[in-house]
Scaffold this active site. Structure first.
Site, mmCIF file in Angstrom:
data_model
loop_
_atom_site.group_PDB
_atom_site.id
_atom_site.type_symbol
_atom_site.label_atom_id
_atom_site.label_comp_id
_atom_site.label_asym_id
_atom_site.label_seq_id
_atom_site.Cartn_x
_atom_site.Cartn_y
_atom_site.Cartn_z
ATOM 1 N N ASN A 207 0.873 -1.176 0.000
ATOM 2 C CA ASN A 207 0.000 0.000 0.000
ATOM 3 C C ASN A 207 0.910 1.226 0.000
ATOM 4 O OD1 ASN A 207 -1.749 2.085 0.500
ATOM 5 N ND2 ASN A 207 -2.314 1.430 2.564
ATOM 6 N N TRP A 208 0.994 1.871 -1.154
ATOM 7 C CA TRP A 208 1.924 3.003 -1.269
ATOM 8 C C TRP A 208 1.379 4.285 -0.656
ATOM 9 C CZ3 TRP A 208 3.939 2.375 -7.018
ATOM 10 C CH2 TRP A 208 4.776 1.242 -7.067
ATOM 11 N N LYS A 209 0.138 4.270 -0.209
ATOM 12 C CA LYS A 209 -0.448 5.469 0.402
ATOM 13 C C LYS A 209 -0.185 6.679 -0.512
ATOM 14 C CE LYS A 209 -0.042 3.203 4.833
ATOM 15 N NZ LYS A 209 0.148 3.281 6.260
ATOM 16 N N HIS B 85 -9.398 1.314 4.987
ATOM 17 C CA HIS B 85 -8.111 1.522 5.666
ATOM 18 C C HIS B 85 -8.318 2.484 6.842
ATOM 19 C CE1 HIS B 85 -3.988 2.598 6.517
ATOM 20 N NE2 HIS B 85 -3.647 1.500 5.864
ATOM 21 N N GLU C 86 -6.630 4.840 7.858
ATOM 22 C CA GLU C 86 -6.388 6.253 7.536
ATOM 23 C C GLU C 86 -7.616 6.872 6.867
ATOM 24 O OE1 GLU C 86 -2.647 5.545 5.562
ATOM 25 O OE2 GLU C 86 -1.787 5.016 7.501
ATOM 26 N N GLU D 58 -5.153 -4.787 10.634
ATOM 27 C CA GLU D 58 -4.122 -3.774 10.858
ATOM 28 C C GLU D 58 -4.425 -3.008 12.144
ATOM 29 O OE1 GLU D 58 -2.127 -2.577 6.877
ATOM 30 O OE2 GLU D 58 -3.863 -1.314 7.151
ATOM 31 N N GLY E 29 2.861 2.242 10.874
ATOM 32 C CA GLY E 29 3.858 3.300 10.713
ATOM 33 C C GLY E 29 4.558 3.685 12.000
ATOM 34 N N SER F 241 3.718 -2.089 10.416
ATOM 35 C CA SER F 241 5.163 -2.194 10.642
ATOM 36 C C SER F 241 5.746 -3.547 10.229
ATOM 37 C CB SER F 241 5.502 -1.865 12.102
ATOM 38 O OG SER F 241 5.115 -0.533 12.408
ATOM 39 N N GLY G 16 2.967 -0.980 4.239
ATOM 40 C CA GLY G 16 3.125 0.414 3.855
ATOM 41 C C GLY G 16 4.593 0.731 3.577
ATOM 42 N N GLY G 17 5.270 1.279 4.563
ATOM 43 C CA GLY G 17 6.631 1.795 4.399
ATOM 44 C C GLY G 17 7.596 0.858 3.684
HETATM 45 P P1 13P Z 1 3.260 0.393 7.648
HETATM 46 O O1 13P Z 1 3.727 -0.922 7.018
HETATM 47 O O2 13P Z 1 4.034 1.565 7.132
HETATM 48 O O3 13P Z 1 3.201 0.290 9.135
HETATM 49 O O4 13P Z 1 1.766 0.624 7.128
HETATM 50 C C1 13P Z 1 0.842 -0.393 7.269
HETATM 51 C C2 13P Z 1 -0.363 -0.043 6.503
HETATM 52 O O5 13P Z 1 -1.104 0.840 6.871
HETATM 53 C C3 13P Z 1 -0.628 -0.783 5.257
HETATM 54 O O6 13P Z 1 -1.910 -0.542 4.783
#
Ligand code: 13P
Length: 256
Positions: free
Chosen positions: A9-11, A94, A96, A166, A172, A213, A234-235
């Site tokens: 997920n590149w956000k 998600h 967010e 999640e 994050g 994470s 994500g990251g």
């Molecule tokens: P991180 O891997 O950066 O913690 O993000 C997780 C996430 O929200 C994936 O959708």
């Protein structure tokens, strides 16, 4: 066996040229790992070009959101039909989006049904806040989110749904949930909820990811757990080297 699925997920990261260059570098590195389903979820602006660049590579594309209406006066929104032929997956719910974009259990449910109606596969994200976790409310809350998201979704559609657990406090933050905890919520709470809703056979066939994470160094540990079928990352999905290692570790842990 449930096929492992790793989704990046590149956000709100990467421009269009950066996204295309990334997947062109990534695709050959992941070619050998066809036992793992590999998905990249760029921003909307890059979806079409990334989809084009990944033709024939076996790597799928996902969107990060959709609207539930077929079309209309909804400035800034993307309808499910607009993504047909471009993406296989769409992330829905998600945390967010729940926190910043007024996503609710009700809109998540509408979006899940809309995605399915257009042949898109939802990756439905659920997870509790730190406060809920500390108050011991995780099971009730996450079970409730799963029920709400799937309200009115029939059993035949469950083959097209992925659930991502999640915990918000792990996203994050570098404070990832232990693999035992993640497995117990996924295998206990979430899969048990699916058993209640759809019976054991279907519940055992639905893929459930962990997210929060996830890094190359902890991937093997998560994927060694029997109920964790993949990761929503994500990251660590933003670097070719890390993404490659995530998939390698998943393949190793699951023996595929
Ligand atoms: P991180 O891997 O950066 O913690 O993000 C997780 C996430 O929200 C994936 O959708």
């Amino acid at each position: 066996m449930r096929k492992p699925i790793i989704a990046g997920n590149w956000k709100m990261f990467k421009t269009l040229p950066e996204s295309v260059a990334f997947v062109k570098e990534l695709a050959p590195r992941l070619g050998a790992y066809s036992g793992v389903e590999r998905v990249v979820c760029p921003t909307f602006i890059s979806v079409a070009a990334v989809s084009d660049a990944l033709q024939g590579t076996g790597i799928s594309v996902g969107a990060q959101n959709i609207h539930w209406e077929a079309q209309g006066a909804f400035t800034s929104q993307i309808a499910p039909g607009m993504l047909q032929g471009l993406v296989e997956y769409v992330i829905i719910g998600h945390s967010e989006c729940r926190a910043y974009l007024n996503e609710t259990d009700e809109t998540v449910n509408k979006k899940v049904k809309a995605a399915l109606a257009y042949g898109l596969k939802p990756i439905v994200a659920v997870g509790e806040s730190l406060q809920q976790y500390e108050a011991g409310e995780t099971e009730t809350f996450v079970g409730g989110q799963v029920r709400a998201a799937l309200n009115g979704v029939d059993a035949a559609n469950m083959a097209n749904i992925v659930i991502a657990y999640e915990p918000i406090w792990a996203i994050g933050t570098g404070k990832n949930a232990t693999s035992d905890l993640a497995n117990s919520i996924i295998g206990g709470t979430i899969r048990h909820t699916l058993v209640e809703l759809y019976g054991n056979e279907i519940a055992q066939s639905v893929r459930i990811q962990y997210g929060g994470s996830v890094k190359p160094d902890n991937m093997f540990d998560y994927m060694s757990q029997p109920d964790i079928d993949g990761a929503l990352v994500g990251g660590a999905s933003l670097k070719v080297e890390d993404f490659t290692r995530l998939v390698e570790e998943a393949a190793k842990a699951k023996g595929v």
